[in-house]
Design a protein around this motif. Structure first.
Motif, PDB file in Angstrom:
ATOM      1  N   VAL A  91       0.869  -1.180   0.000  1.00 36.53           N
ATOM      2  CA  VAL A  91       0.000   0.000   0.000  1.00 36.53           C
ATOM      3  C   VAL A  91       0.904   1.228   0.000  1.00 36.53           C
ATOM      4  N   MET A  92       0.630   2.152  -0.922  1.00 35.68           N
ATOM      5  CA  MET A  92       1.404   3.388  -0.984  1.00 35.68           C
ATOM      6  C   MET A  92       0.499   4.558  -0.643  1.00 35.68           C
ATOM      7  N   ILE A  93       0.941   5.374   0.322  1.00 37.76           N
ATOM      8  CA  ILE A  93       0.198   6.577   0.693  1.00 37.76           C
ATOM      9  C   ILE A  93       0.788   7.734  -0.108  1.00 37.76           C
ATOM     10  N   THR A  94       0.069   8.167  -1.121  1.00 37.28           N
ATOM     11  CA  THR A  94       0.557   9.250  -1.981  1.00 37.28           C
ATOM     12  C   THR A  94      -0.586   9.832  -2.791  1.00 37.28           C
ATOM     13  N   ALA A  95      -0.452  11.122  -3.138  1.00 30.42           N
ATOM     14  CA  ALA A  95      -1.383  11.696  -4.113  1.00 30.42           C
ATOM     15  C   ALA A  95      -0.601  12.134  -5.347  1.00 30.42           C
ATOM     16  N   SER A  96       0.571  11.490  -5.556  1.00 33.96           N
ATOM     17  CA  SER A  96       1.336  11.678  -6.782  1.00 33.96           C
ATOM     18  C   SER A  96       1.578  13.147  -7.125  1.00 33.96           C
ATOM     19  N   HIS A  97       0.962  13.634  -8.192  1.00 36.37           N
ATOM     20  CA  HIS A  97       1.220  14.986  -8.706  1.00 36.37           C
ATOM     21  C   HIS A  97       0.174  16.006  -8.226  1.00 36.37           C
ATOM     22  N   PRO A 116      -2.195  18.695  -6.042  1.00 32.38           N
ATOM     23  CA  PRO A 116      -1.782  19.811  -5.177  1.00 32.38           C
ATOM     24  C   PRO A 116      -1.535  19.362  -3.728  1.00 32.38           C
ATOM     25  N   PRO A 117      -0.775  20.177  -2.954  1.00 36.70           N
ATOM     26  CA  PRO A 117      -0.318  19.755  -1.629  1.00 36.70           C
ATOM     27  C   PRO A 117      -1.401  19.293  -0.647  1.00 36.70           C
ATOM     28  N   LYS A 118      -2.612  19.834  -0.724  1.00 37.73           N
ATOM     29  CA  LYS A 118      -3.612  19.464   0.289  1.00 37.73           C
ATOM     30  C   LYS A 118      -4.202  18.061   0.063  1.00 37.73           C
ATOM     31  N   TYR A 119      -3.846  17.444  -1.044  1.00 37.17           N
ATOM     32  CA  TYR A 119      -4.359  16.105  -1.350  1.00 37.17           C
ATOM     33  C   TYR A 119      -3.449  15.017  -0.807  1.00 37.17           C
ATOM     34  N   ASN A 120      -4.044  13.866  -0.519  1.00 38.04           N
ATOM     35  CA  ASN A 120      -3.254  12.658  -0.322  1.00 38.04           C
ATOM     36  C   ASN A 120      -4.032  11.508  -0.937  1.00 38.04           C
ATOM     37  N   GLY A 121      -3.485  10.312  -0.891  1.00 45.04           N
ATOM     38  CA  GLY A 121      -4.160   9.199  -1.542  1.00 45.04           C
ATOM     39  C   GLY A 121      -3.605   7.863  -1.088  1.00 45.04           C
ATOM     40  N   ILE A 122      -4.284   6.805  -1.519  1.00 44.57           N
ATOM     41  CA  ILE A 122      -3.912   5.454  -1.119  1.00 44.57           C
ATOM     42  C   ILE A 122      -3.979   4.578  -2.355  1.00 44.57           C
ATOM     43  N   LYS A 123      -2.876   3.917  -2.669  1.00 44.50           N
ATOM     44  CA  LYS A 123      -2.958   2.982  -3.801  1.00 44.50           C
ATOM     45  C   LYS A 123      -2.495   1.598  -3.384  1.00 44.50           C
ATOM     46  N   VAL A 124      -3.063   0.592  -4.031  1.00 40.26           N
ATOM     47  CA  VAL A 124      -2.830  -0.800  -3.647  1.00 40.26           C
ATOM     48  C   VAL A 124      -2.028  -1.492  -4.751  1.00 40.26           C
ATOM     49  N   ILE A 125      -1.010  -2.215  -4.333  1.00 39.35           N
ATOM     50  CA  ILE A 125      -0.076  -2.825  -5.278  1.00 39.35           C
ATOM     51  C   ILE A 125      -0.040  -4.332  -5.081  1.00 39.35           C
ATOM     52  N   GLY A 126       0.033  -5.060  -6.185  1.00 41.33           N
ATOM     53  CA  GLY A 126       0.064  -6.520  -6.144  1.00 41.33           C
ATOM     54  C   GLY A 126       1.474  -7.057  -5.921  1.00 41.33           C
ATOM     55  N   PRO A 127       1.620  -8.380  -5.763  1.00 46.98           N
ATOM     56  CA  PRO A 127       2.922  -8.987  -5.449  1.00 46.98           C
ATOM     57  C   PRO A 127       3.976  -8.806  -6.552  1.00 46.98           C
ATOM     58  N   ASN A 128       3.532  -8.513  -7.781  1.00 43.63           N
ATOM     59  CA  ASN A 128       4.484  -8.293  -8.880  1.00 43.63           C
ATOM     60  C   ASN A 128       4.948  -6.841  -8.959  1.00 43.63           C
ATOM     61  N   GLY A 129       4.507  -6.014  -7.994  1.00 47.40           N
ATOM     62  CA  GLY A 129       4.923  -4.609  -7.978  1.00 47.40           C
ATOM     63  C   GLY A 129       4.031  -3.702  -8.808  1.00 47.40           C
ATOM     64  N   VAL A 130       3.042  -4.273  -9.482  1.00 45.24           N
ATOM     65  CA  VAL A 130       2.153  -3.481 -10.338  1.00 45.24           C
ATOM     66  C   VAL A 130       0.868  -3.169  -9.561  1.00 45.24           C
ATOM     67  N   GLU A 131       0.319  -1.965  -9.781  1.00 48.86           N
ATOM     68  CA  GLU A 131      -0.952  -1.608  -9.156  1.00 48.86           C
ATOM     69  C   GLU A 131      -1.982  -2.698  -9.479  1.00 48.86           C
ATOM     70  N   ILE A 132      -2.857  -3.000  -8.518  1.00 47.14           N
ATOM     71  CA  ILE A 132      -3.869  -4.036  -8.758  1.00 47.14           C
ATOM     72  C   ILE A 132      -4.769  -3.641  -9.925  1.00 47.14           C
ATOM     73  N   SER A 133      -5.430  -4.648 -10.532  1.00 48.87           N
ATOM     74  CA  SER A 133      -6.239  -4.406 -11.728  1.00 48.87           C
ATOM     75  C   SER A 133      -7.546  -3.704 -11.367  1.00 48.87           C
ATOM     76  N   ARG A 134      -8.229  -3.208 -12.390  1.00 47.75           N
ATOM     77  CA  ARG A 134      -9.523  -2.548 -12.167  1.00 47.75           C
ATOM     78  C   ARG A 134     -10.510  -3.515 -11.497  1.00 47.75           C
ATOM     79  N   ASP A 135     -10.505  -4.790 -11.892  1.00 49.84           N
ATOM     80  CA  ASP A 135     -11.403  -5.791 -11.287  1.00 49.84           C
ATOM     81  C   ASP A 135     -11.098  -5.968  -9.798  1.00 49.84           C
ATOM     82  N   GLN A 136      -9.824  -5.982  -9.474  1.00 51.90           N
ATOM     83  CA  GLN A 136      -9.444  -6.134  -8.055  1.00 51.90           C
ATOM     84  C   GLN A 136      -9.834  -4.890  -7.251  1.00 51.90           C
TER      85      GLN A 136
END
Ligand code: MG
Length: 456
Positions: free
Chosen positions: A92-98, A100-120
């Motif tokens: 799990v990565m806590i980031t809002a990438s690019h 603006p500063p007041k944003y943050n975000g959460i992304k989920v990554i699979g065992p191969n290092g790639v973000e999980i699929s849309r279905d997941q």
């Protein structure tokens, strides 16, 4: 069912949309998704709210019986590589990438290092909204969150293993790095230093308020960096976004180049070296990539806008894929990890410079020149879809790509017309070798758009 994931993870303004309660529930949903006993690596960028969200997500994961390890502050591609390298079941990565500063975000990554699929992603949303948590029994809740050490070292070594370190070192390049006061500062200067470069940084200290510039690297936000690069007589400068998966390059003349042009420089180098394979990119990229690769017989595979879709198409194509990219500076090199990676891209560009023996400005000048126009017209999504249909009809004798809006490919020109994924607007992007032709194409599309929605 509600929707949580956008084009690139869950994003929102900290403590307004993205609260610790939401993060806790999302942690529970992600925990149910990975399952009790699984090992998950969590990292974060420099953004405000990062520590709070890391702890809330982690609580949810622990409650599900997930063994959480903490990678600390790292670029997203560094966490992605570490998940694969250290054999985690996900991350799990806590980031809002690019954003603006007041944003943050959460992304989920699979065992191969790639973000999980849309279905997941849908699967996690389903658990989230139905609250089908899978809480572990008290003896299965882990006691602590151990630190995963060696993440940055492992990543930097992996990046270096894909380039000719000695060759690049022999060139003594002068490199300016602008990590936007975020986590790219932890990896890119180190990569450049190990490649024998004289390294300068701007906006190089970590600061979640992003005092230097907005976290998105654009021709506007990198203006000052380009001036500094010129004054320093840098051979190359690079600007990252907030989580360092993007790399926008500035040449030795201080000119800022958009990501599809820098991808074309790297792809052309691969093709000249005799490498084979398909190049995957979204319809929003320039057709320069086809111009450049055609003489070498290499195919471009066009896909929907969104890096996750590009990565998953690359996984699907498998061994026959050479690389992928987004026009905003996200270059993906599958021998490393098939995800956007600013540090890997920097190392590859230095390899190109070292092998070609030319200035970066020359390499960009050798690409075909196009005039570019981007514009947008406010309208509802359903109107925008009608315009897309009419544009496709108008240009029906040309080559059309219709996977995301419509892209019309003509001789020496192209236009993309698509509804925005996030706002009620129609986006129009066009390029042509000739300025008059560019105006003519865009005017035609605008006329169709206004006729459709009944304005002007
Ligand atoms: Mg990013």
């Amino acid at each position: 069912m509600g929707k949580l994931f956008g084009t690139d993870g869950v994003r929102g303004i900290v403590n307004v949309e993205l609260t610790p309660e939401l993060a806790l529930h999302l942690g529970l949903a992600i925990g149910a998704f990975f399952g009790e006993g699984s090992r998950v690596l969590v990292g974060r960028d420099v953004r405000r709210g990062g520590e709070m969200l890391f702890k809330a997500v982690t609580s949810g994961l622990l409650s599900s019986g997930v063994k959480v390890h903490y990678a600390g502050m790292v670029p997203t591609p560094t966490l992605q590589y570490a998940i694969k390298h250290f054999g985690y079941d996900g991350g799990v990565m806590i980031t809002a990438s690019h954003n603006p500063p007041k944003y943050n975000g959460i992304k989920v990554i699979g065992p191969n290092g790639v973000e999980i699929s849309r279905d997941q992603e849908r699967e996690i949303e389903e658990i989230f909204f139905s609250e089908k948590w899978r809480r572990a029994s008290v003896i299965s809740v882990p006691e602590d969150v151990p630190r995963q050490y060696g993440v940055i070292e492992a990543y930097v070594n992996a990046v270096l293993s894909h380039v000719d370190v000695e060759k690049i070192r022999s060139k003594n390049f002068r490199v300016l790095i602008d990590p936007a006061n975020s986590v790219g500062a932890l990896t890119s200067p180190l990569i450049a230093k190990k490649l024998g470069c004289k390294v300068y940084t701007i906006n190089g200290h970590l600061d979640g308020d992003f005092p230097g510039r907005e976290p998105e690297p654009t021709t506007e936000t990198l203006k000052e960096t380009a001036e500094v690069a010129k004054a320093l007589r840098a051979d190359l400068a690079v600007g990252h976004d907030g989580d360092a998966d993007r790399a926008i390059f500035i040449d030795d003349l201080g000119r800022i180049h958009w990501g599809d042009r820098s991808a074309a420089v790297i792809c052309k180098y691969f093709a000249k070296k005799g490498l084979k394979g398909k190049v995957v990119t979204a319809v929003s990229s320039s057709i320069i990539i086809e111009d450049v690769l055609k003489p070498y017989g290499l195919e471009v595979v066009w896909t929907k806008v969104g890096s996750v879709d590009i990565s998953h198409l690359m996984l699907k194509i498998g061994k026959e894929v050479l690389c992928g990219f987004e026009e905003n500076g996200g270059f993906m090199y599958p021998p490393h990890v098939p995800v956007r990676d600013g540090g890997m891209t920097l190392a590859l560009m230095l390899q190109v410079l070292a092998d070609e023996g030319k200035k970066l400005s020359q390499l960009f000048d050798e690409l075909p020149h196009y005039y570019t126009l981007k514009t947008k017209i406010p309208m509802s999504r359903s109107d925008a879809l009608k315009v897309v249909e009419k544009v496709a009809e108008h240009f029906k004798n040309e080559r059309l790509i219709t996977i995301d809006g419509v892209k019309v490919l003509m001789k020496d020109a192209w236009v993309l017309v698509r509804p925005s994924g996030t706002e009620p607007i129609l986006r129009i992007m066009a390029e042509a070798r000739d300025e008059a032709k560019l105006k003519e194409i865009v005017d035609t599309v605008k006329k169709i758009a206004y006729e459709t929605v009944g304005k002007k």
